[in-house]
Motif scaffolding. Sequence first.
Motif, mmCIF file in Angstrom:
data_model
loop_
_atom_site.group_PDB
_atom_site.id
_atom_site.type_symbol
_atom_site.label_atom_id
_atom_site.label_comp_id
_atom_site.label_asym_id
_atom_site.label_seq_id
_atom_site.Cartn_x
_atom_site.Cartn_y
_atom_site.Cartn_z
ATOM 1 N N LEU A 214 0.824 -1.210 0.000
ATOM 2 C CA LEU A 214 0.000 0.000 0.000
ATOM 3 C C LEU A 214 0.862 1.265 0.000
ATOM 4 C CD1 LEU A 214 -2.657 -1.219 2.575
ATOM 5 C CD2 LEU A 214 -3.042 -0.861 0.130
ATOM 6 N N GLN A 215 1.928 1.236 0.777
ATOM 7 C CA GLN A 215 2.811 2.406 0.832
ATOM 8 C C GLN A 215 3.486 2.632 -0.518
ATOM 9 O OE1 GLN A 215 6.354 2.952 0.871
ATOM 10 N NE2 GLN A 215 6.004 5.136 1.289
ATOM 11 N N GLY A 216 3.809 1.548 -1.215
ATOM 12 C CA GLY A 216 4.389 1.663 -2.548
ATOM 13 C C GLY A 216 3.421 2.307 -3.523
ATOM 14 N N GLN A 217 2.152 1.945 -3.410
ATOM 15 C CA GLN A 217 1.132 2.565 -4.257
ATOM 16 C C GLN A 217 1.011 4.059 -3.951
ATOM 17 O OE1 GLN A 217 -2.452 0.325 -3.564
ATOM 18 N NE2 GLN A 217 -1.577 -1.595 -4.325
ATOM 19 N N LEU A 218 1.069 4.395 -2.671
ATOM 20 C CA LEU A 218 0.989 5.802 -2.279
ATOM 21 C C LEU A 218 2.184 6.584 -2.827
ATOM 22 C CD1 LEU A 218 -0.272 8.118 -0.625
ATOM 23 C CD2 LEU A 218 0.980 7.269 1.370
ATOM 24 N N ALA A 219 3.378 6.010 -2.694
ATOM 25 C CA ALA A 219 4.582 6.680 -3.178
ATOM 26 C C ALA A 219 4.544 6.883 -4.696
ATOM 27 C CB ALA A 219 5.814 5.874 -2.782
ATOM 28 N N ALA A 220 3.894 5.925 -5.378
ATOM 29 C CA ALA A 220 3.799 6.020 -6.844
ATOM 30 C C ALA A 220 2.638 6.897 -7.296
ATOM 31 C CB ALA A 220 3.660 4.621 -7.443
ATOM 32 N N GLY A 221 1.845 7.367 -6.338
ATOM 33 C CA GLY A 221 0.728 8.242 -6.664
ATOM 34 C C GLY A 221 -0.503 7.534 -7.182
ATOM 35 N N ASN A 222 -0.606 6.225 -6.943
ATOM 36 C CA ASN A 222 -1.776 5.501 -7.441
ATOM 37 C C ASN A 222 -2.498 4.697 -6.353
ATOM 38 O OD1 ASN A 222 0.011 3.405 -7.056
ATOM 39 N ND2 ASN A 222 0.309 2.952 -9.233
ATOM 40 N N LEU A 223 -2.403 5.161 -5.112
ATOM 41 C CA LEU A 223 -3.180 4.514 -4.052
ATOM 42 C C LEU A 223 -4.663 4.775 -4.274
ATOM 43 C CD1 LEU A 223 -3.130 2.995 -1.271
ATOM 44 C CD2 LEU A 223 -3.231 5.258 -0.192
ATOM 45 N N LEU B 55 -1.611 3.173 7.931
ATOM 46 C CA LEU B 55 -1.836 3.771 6.616
ATOM 47 C C LEU B 55 -2.467 5.149 6.755
ATOM 48 C CD1 LEU B 55 -1.783 3.553 3.547
ATOM 49 C CD2 LEU B 55 -3.998 2.374 3.658
ATOM 50 N N ALA B 56 -3.432 5.293 7.667
ATOM 51 C CA ALA B 56 -4.074 6.591 7.888
ATOM 52 C C ALA B 56 -3.061 7.625 8.359
ATOM 53 C CB ALA B 56 -5.205 6.445 8.907
ATOM 54 N N GLU B 57 -2.197 7.238 9.272
ATOM 55 C CA GLU B 57 -1.195 8.178 9.782
ATOM 56 C C GLU B 57 -0.227 8.591 8.681
ATOM 57 O OE1 GLU B 57 0.654 6.680 13.306
ATOM 58 O OE2 GLU B 57 -1.200 6.765 14.476
ATOM 59 N N ARG B 58 0.137 7.629 7.825
ATOM 60 C CA ARG B 58 1.029 7.981 6.711
ATOM 61 C C ARG B 58 0.344 8.966 5.756
ATOM 62 N NH1 ARG B 58 3.198 10.142 3.876
ATOM 63 N NH2 ARG B 58 4.813 9.695 2.339
ATOM 64 N N LEU B 59 -0.948 8.779 5.525
ATOM 65 C CA LEU B 59 -1.694 9.664 4.626
ATOM 66 C C LEU B 59 -1.810 11.079 5.192
ATOM 67 C CD1 LEU B 59 -4.498 7.189 3.517
ATOM 68 C CD2 LEU B 59 -2.979 8.429 1.951
ATOM 69 N N LEU B 60 -1.830 11.200 6.495
ATOM 70 C CA LEU B 60 -2.018 12.500 7.131
ATOM 71 C C LEU B 60 -0.703 13.193 7.483
ATOM 72 C CD1 LEU B 60 -4.997 11.490 9.442
ATOM 73 C CD2 LEU B 60 -5.112 13.038 7.473
ATOM 74 N N CYS B 61 0.384 12.425 7.552
ATOM 75 C CA CYS B 61 1.697 12.991 7.894
ATOM 76 C C CYS B 61 2.184 13.909 6.778
ATOM 77 C CB CYS B 61 2.694 11.849 8.127
ATOM 78 S SG CYS B 61 4.399 12.383 8.414
ATOM 79 N N SER B 62 2.848 14.979 7.160
ATOM 80 C CA SER B 62 3.358 15.917 6.161
ATOM 81 C C SER B 62 4.720 15.504 5.619
ATOM 82 C CB SER B 62 3.458 17.323 6.771
ATOM 83 O OG SER B 62 4.322 17.315 7.893
ATOM 84 N N GLY B 63 5.291 14.448 6.183
ATOM 85 C CA GLY B 63 6.580 13.955 5.690
ATOM 86 C C GLY B 63 6.407 13.060 4.477
ATOM 87 N N ASN B 64 7.509 12.497 4.011
ATOM 88 C CA ASN B 64 7.449 11.631 2.836
ATOM 89 C C ASN B 64 8.246 10.347 3.022
ATOM 90 O OD1 ASN B 64 10.016 12.675 2.763
ATOM 91 N ND2 ASN B 64 9.829 13.667 0.763
ATOM 92 N N ALA C 299 -10.073 19.936 4.145
ATOM 93 C CA ALA C 299 -9.245 19.389 5.224
ATOM 94 C C ALA C 299 -8.741 20.529 6.103
ATOM 95 C CB ALA C 299 -8.084 18.612 4.636
ATOM 96 N N GLN C 300 -8.921 20.399 7.400
ATOM 97 C CA GLN C 300 -8.562 21.494 8.305
ATOM 98 C C GLN C 300 -7.052 21.695 8.412
ATOM 99 O OE1 GLN C 300 -10.749 21.835 12.022
ATOM 100 N NE2 GLN C 300 -12.360 20.490 11.229
ATOM 101 N N GLN C 301 -6.299 20.625 8.140
ATOM 102 C CA GLN C 301 -4.842 20.743 8.177
ATOM 103 C C GLN C 301 -4.246 20.933 6.784
ATOM 104 O OE1 GLN C 301 -2.836 20.925 11.024
ATOM 105 N NE2 GLN C 301 -4.887 21.223 11.884
ATOM 106 N N GLY C 302 -5.124 21.103 5.789
ATOM 107 C CA GLY C 302 -4.654 21.393 4.447
ATOM 108 C C GLY C 302 -4.124 20.211 3.666
ATOM 109 N N GLY C 303 -4.243 19.004 4.222
ATOM 110 C CA GLY C 303 -3.753 17.820 3.517
ATOM 111 C C GLY C 303 -4.884 16.888 3.137
ATOM 112 N N ASN C 304 -4.714 15.617 3.478
ATOM 113 C CA ASN C 304 -5.729 14.615 3.171
ATOM 114 C C ASN C 304 -6.769 14.506 4.271
ATOM 115 O OD1 ASN C 304 -4.503 13.721 0.714
ATOM 116 N ND2 ASN C 304 -3.005 12.568 1.916
ATOM 117 N N LYS C 305 -7.907 13.933 3.911
ATOM 118 C CA LYS C 305 -8.933 13.536 4.879
ATOM 119 C C LYS C 305 -9.041 12.016 4.822
ATOM 120 C CE LYS C 305 -11.651 16.206 2.586
ATOM 121 N NZ LYS C 305 -12.861 16.850 2.013
ATOM 122 N N VAL C 306 -9.085 11.382 5.984
ATOM 123 C CA VAL C 306 -9.094 9.917 6.044
ATOM 124 C C VAL C 306 -10.249 9.440 6.908
ATOM 125 C CG1 VAL C 306 -7.798 7.829 6.649
ATOM 126 C CG2 VAL C 306 -6.581 9.845 5.786
#
Length: 324
Positions: free
Chosen positions: A15-24, A45-54, A104-111
Amino acid sequence: MSLSYPWLMPAYQQLQGQLAAGNLHHATLLSGQADIGKSLLARALAERLLCSGNEAFACGQCKSCLLLASDTHPDLTVLTTEEKSRFIKVDQVRAVIEKLAGSAQQGGNKVVIVDRADQLNVSSANALLKSLEEPTRNTYFVMLANGVDRLLPTVVSRCYVQRVATPSAQQASDWLQGYARSSDDVDTALHIARGSPLKALSLLQAESGVGLSDVFQRLHGCASGTTGVSQTAKALAKVDLGEEVIPVLHAGLRQAISQRMDAPLSGPKTVDALAQSLLDKGWGIDAYFELLDQCDKARRLLASSANPNHTLLLEDILIRLAMR
């Protein structure tokens, strides 16, 4: 963060590989056996989607991660059954959909984590369909189910189904060794839990402090006639009837019934010993099923709001167990 259950890593890495490739996929359905840690995988997975890191996992240090750590992140929603309800209700789903309509209140994703998606009833599942078909921008659903067969096909068809594998017996056993008194207890717990490592762990960490092998020995003594009912009841008085005693007896009964149907005894030695003491009684097959039914009824009663007398329930089971 990292995953403390090593058998979850292959699914997470995929799943993380799909996210990194932009096709999750915007809707991921985690499907697998109960008690293997799907909720931890969903959270990771939710925490990774909401984290501002990469990085591969959430960094644990950014503002989003700090909000997640305090369970106050405004863009993470967990949808699950309300207290005393068997199903996720349609009003709950509508409230989530209304929340997702905003930015999104934090300007990123909503999960949205849908815990036990197989507990969506027809109305709530249908209410969720439109959001699965046409999600709002930067919205991700992470859904959990013990099996896709319990979900509406229309829901499943709109998700990417990620199978979460049950760990092998050796992998689960190795992981559990540090939590048990002995290897015998690990083998016994996994047998009772039918391979689910987290269920096995709950058996090994039971508050009574009595090892599973000890519970088997007490029941074996009662079944074989070497220990009386009152003595056995006293020895098991502090052991959880619904979560320890009944599952242990259940395992012995299942093994005995299998052997009566010409299957060999092939469980851990503690289970086989209890099964053999039951077989030595020479009961007809119906008697084993009757005791199995009595255990099931007692467990349902213990899980209800009836507040039954645990001692009387235990003694009733032991009286039948001691019958010749």
